[in-house]
Design an enzyme around this catalytic site. Structure first.
Site: not given
Length: 471
Positions: A222, A267
């Site tokens: 990723k 987040e």
């Protein structure tokens, strides 16, 4: 590494703000462009003034800041009758995303802190002067900063107080006196323009394609690629207005403001209260506009398209594993959701998971917030995996110094408590008329450049709306 300190010992006094009305909660104190803030729903902290500052760059910035803060508060004279997380000495902080960044990471100790939590409110005054601190001195100092009292301290150089923030009333009525209890939509910014930043849209999509190609070689799983845009607003960029708008529109996010860095992040990198640490991990995004015209309730669409996507779930699992692996050495017990849930925000849906850990002693003491951040940052959610490979590829493809974007932002107190989010959905105010916005996307095998570009615009939307720019 540099630091500025007053002379003498740090002294602080925290007193409850009993018997006062707080319409709008903590966001009502967001009345100055130089405010330091961290707020979610009606709770949080707001700081005014500055009595000490630490700055650093490089790979050791977190540990150097940790040492500086612990030494500062070690011999501090603290009077605290409230004793909640966020009372006593507090520092607000913002750290650069990259160890190679020229941007200075910082901790700032304010003169005055207002806190609201669980329907309780308090006021802390901090000083190095050595003079006596009383409830009266604290209230008078708050009045200088936000109430337009006779001592009327001006905004810091280079900042502009929010309209209506001075002279409206005394602190006997705050925060109603601050004029921020009711948030109204901003008018469209007259003459505002928006320009691409370090890369054009076409060049950024080429970078995404190059990242996917690297992933397909097996070099990494990723990669997170960010891009920037620059807004110019001739009528002026006012941080206080932006922060109040974000706090009102994005109540489930943590609205932050530190030294020109403003935003509302969904987040949580790490929250520490006593020996308990918590985090909220996000990876996997769906623009809510995509649900327009679809049959059935929008949440059903999000569940089907987002939670049912193998690509999105794979990206999310990578982010969870990244955090839990790094947190494990500091924990004696840990739990996370077996299945991610869908976090609903006004602009997007996210796949989200909450992680909770009971901290264990490492080398004879419970790890501090900044020690945990040093171990956790950067997570796969904002960098990629493996971290070193992803970091090198980011520097090669982005052509961008992220500065504080996607770095830790938040606060810590002398007792070891703190809340540190990841500086997402944010921007840096670069001048009275210009602001640089940032957004990023997780890239995995199967990512499409056009779709990732569209996702960045969905993530720019909170800041664009709060600046009064149609998106």
């Amino acid at each position: 590494m540099t630091s500025t300190l007053g002379t003498g010992l740090l002294t602080s006094l925290t007193v409850p703000l009993d018997g006062k009305e707080f319409p709008g909660g903590l966001p009502a104190f967001l009345v100055r462009d130089d405010v330091l803030c961290w707020t979610r729903r009606e709770a949080g902290l707001a700081g005014f003034g500055e009595i000490a500052r630490f700055t650093a760059t490089g790979p050791d910035r977190f540990l150097e800041a940790d040492i500086w803060w612990r030494h500062l508060v070690l011999e501090a004279e603290v009077a605290d009758s409230v004793e909640l997380p966020g009372t006593g000495p507090v520092a607000f902080g913002s750290f650069a995303f990259s160890k190679t960044s020229a941007h200075e990471s910082r901790l700032i100790v304010p003169e005055i802190v207002v806190g609201v939590r669980d329907n309780q409110a308090w006021l802390t005054q901090l000083t190095f002067d050595g003079g006596p601190l009383t409830e009266e001195t604290a209230l008078a100092a708050l009045d200088r900063w936000v109430g337009g009292g006779s001592a009327g301290a001006p905004a810091s150089e280079g900042t502009t107080p929010a309209a209506g923030s001075a002279g409206d009333a005394s602190v006997g009525d705050v925060p109603g006196a601050a004029g921020g209890a009711v948030v109204r939509p901003l008018p469209l910014a007259a003459g505002a323009t928006l320009h691409t930043g370090s890369l054009s849209e076409e060049a950024w999509m080429e970078a995404v394609a190059a990242g996917v190609a690297e992933i397909r070689t097996g070099a990494l799983e990723k990669l997170v690629l960010a891009r920037d845009v620059v807004a110019t607003i001739p009528s002026g960029v006012h941080a206080a207005d932006v922060l109040r708008e974000l706090a009102a529109r994005y109540r489930e996010c943590w609205t932050y403001g530190v030294d020109g860095l403003v935003g509302a992040t969904p987040e949580m990198l790490i929250q520490v209260e006593g020996r308990t640490a918590q985090a909220r991990v996000l990876a996997g995004t769906l623009d809510r506009r995509d649900a327009h015209g679809e049959d059935g309730p929008p949440m059903d669409y999000a569940t089907r398209v987002l939670a049912g996507s193998e690509k999105q779930r794979h990206e999310h699992e990578i982010a969870i594993q990244s955090l839990t692996k790094q947190l494990a050495p500091f924990s004696e017990a840990m739990n996370a959701h077996d299945e991610p849930f869908i976090l609903e925000l006004p602009n997007v849906w996210h796949l989200a998971s909450d992680v909770k850990a009971e901290l264990t002693e490492v080398e004879g003491h419970v790890p501090t917030c900044l020690a945990l951040i040093n171990a956790l940052h950067p997570t796969a959610a904002v960098c990629g995996t493996p971290t070193l490979v992803a970091g090198e590829l980011i520097r090669k493809l982005e052509h961008l110094d992220r500065g504080p974007y996607a770095g830790p932002v938040g606060w810590l107190d002398a007792a070891g408590n703190g809340e540190w989010g990841i500086a997402l959905r944010g921007a840096v105010i670069e001048s009275p008329e210009t602001v640089r916005l940032y957004a990023g996307c997780g890239i995995v095998d199967g990512s499409q450049p056009e779709a990732e570009l569209a996702e960045t615009w969905a993530k720019f939307r909170p800041m664009l709306e709060s600046l009064g720019i149609n998106s």
